[in-house]
Design an enzyme around this catalytic site. Sequence first.
Site, PDB file in Angstrom:
ATOM      1  N   ASN A 115      -4.423 -11.510   3.817  1.00 40.59           N
ATOM      2  CA  ASN A 115      -3.458 -10.425   3.677  1.00 40.59           C
ATOM      3  C   ASN A 115      -3.923  -9.190   4.444  1.00 40.59           C
ATOM      4  OD1 ASN A 115      -1.783 -11.895   1.881  1.00 40.59           O
ATOM      5  ND2 ASN A 115      -3.152 -11.411   0.196  1.00 40.59           N
ATOM      6  N   CYS A 116      -2.952  -8.353   4.850  1.00 37.82           N
ATOM      7  CA  CYS A 116      -3.306  -7.124   5.556  1.00 37.82           C
ATOM      8  C   CYS A 116      -4.088  -6.209   4.609  1.00 37.82           C
ATOM      9  CB  CYS A 116      -2.033  -6.420   6.044  1.00 37.82           C
ATOM     10  SG  CYS A 116      -0.939  -5.840   4.721  1.00 37.82           S
ATOM     11  N   PRO A 117      -5.029  -5.450   5.157  1.00 41.36           N
ATOM     12  CA  PRO A 117      -5.304  -5.258   6.581  1.00 41.36           C
ATOM     13  C   PRO A 117      -6.393  -6.158   7.140  1.00 41.36           C
ATOM     14  CG  PRO A 117      -6.544  -3.650   5.339  1.00 41.36           C
ATOM     15  CD  PRO A 117      -5.809  -4.487   4.325  1.00 41.36           C
ATOM     16  N   ASP A 118      -6.810  -7.182   6.382  1.00 41.29           N
ATOM     17  CA  ASP A 118      -7.975  -7.985   6.784  1.00 41.29           C
ATOM     18  C   ASP A 118      -7.839  -8.649   8.155  1.00 41.29           C
ATOM     19  OD1 ASP A 118      -9.359  -7.310   4.522  1.00 41.29           O
ATOM     20  OD2 ASP A 118      -8.644  -9.002   3.352  1.00 41.29           O
ATOM     21  N   ARG A 134       0.826  -1.207   0.000  1.00 39.89           N
ATOM     22  CA  ARG A 134       0.000   0.000   0.000  1.00 39.89           C
ATOM     23  C   ARG A 134       0.862   1.259   0.000  1.00 39.89           C
ATOM     24  NH1 ARG A 134      -3.775  -1.358   4.991  1.00 39.89           N
ATOM     25  NH2 ARG A 134      -1.971  -2.672   5.470  1.00 39.89           N
TER      26      ARG A 134
END
Length: 283
Positions: free
Chosen positions: A216-219, A139
């Site tokens: 995966n982030c941000p999950d 990100r």
Amino acid sequence: MIFEPDTGKILGAQGVGISGVDKRIDVIATAIKGRLTAYDIPDVETCYAPPYNSAKDPVNMLGYCASNILEGDVENIQWSQVDSVNEGGGFIIDVREEAELATGAIDGVVNIPLWQLRDRLIEIPKDKKIYVTCQVGLRGYIACRILKQNGFDCANIDGGMKTYLTVKRAQNRLKSQNALTEIFDNSSDDKLLDDSRNIDSSEVAATFSLDTCGLNCPDPIKMIVEEANKLNSGEVLEIKSSDTSFSENIKEFCEETSNTLIKSAFDSSKNAFTAFIEKGKND
């Protein structure tokens, strides 16, 4: 992966993880022997099937990251430069979701979630270099591309907060261990100081269970925050994660929120971490 900045020649690579690291190093080692460059790595074909790998292998992703640097699409700085940038008054933006900040953040950093960035460009100074971070760097890269296309001079913090916090926490642990060594060396008391709650997992009755393995982030952190908020005081949430920094992140999360970390351990048979957190603080 280490490569020459002018030619893209691959010089070497290091990998850290639970499983599959040897496969990626073998691919890169073969690429070095075959005189492939960083520009070639995105096109390397590796074994793919949903249960075993992503369509773009981590080796491919290394090639994309390297190519972005070689072609000038993004400038990167390393974790070791972050503190000097921050202490020197550098403008650092954290583009993670607000919930992710509970797992650790840099003091004085401005939080602008990635999805809000285009609408909040007016808040960012154009007379300063902008440094961007996220959880692992993806990100941050996207944010840098947005900023660069809007006339900002920016750089992405390589590896994001995961790399930075992993190193800083390791350094703090070493300092603590050295301090404890001095205390015990100068003390006649042989009792080990340990305030952790060593509870057998089988003895913990979880009210709810949450499996974030493979996400995966941000999950993962968003799901943890959502489920933790549903708990009543004294109820316990069991969380499973394949994230190698999970044990540190969940500890930081509990310290920053009204929750107690009962136990966090790695299950080698499942290649996953399991943590139990209790709603409310226990003194």
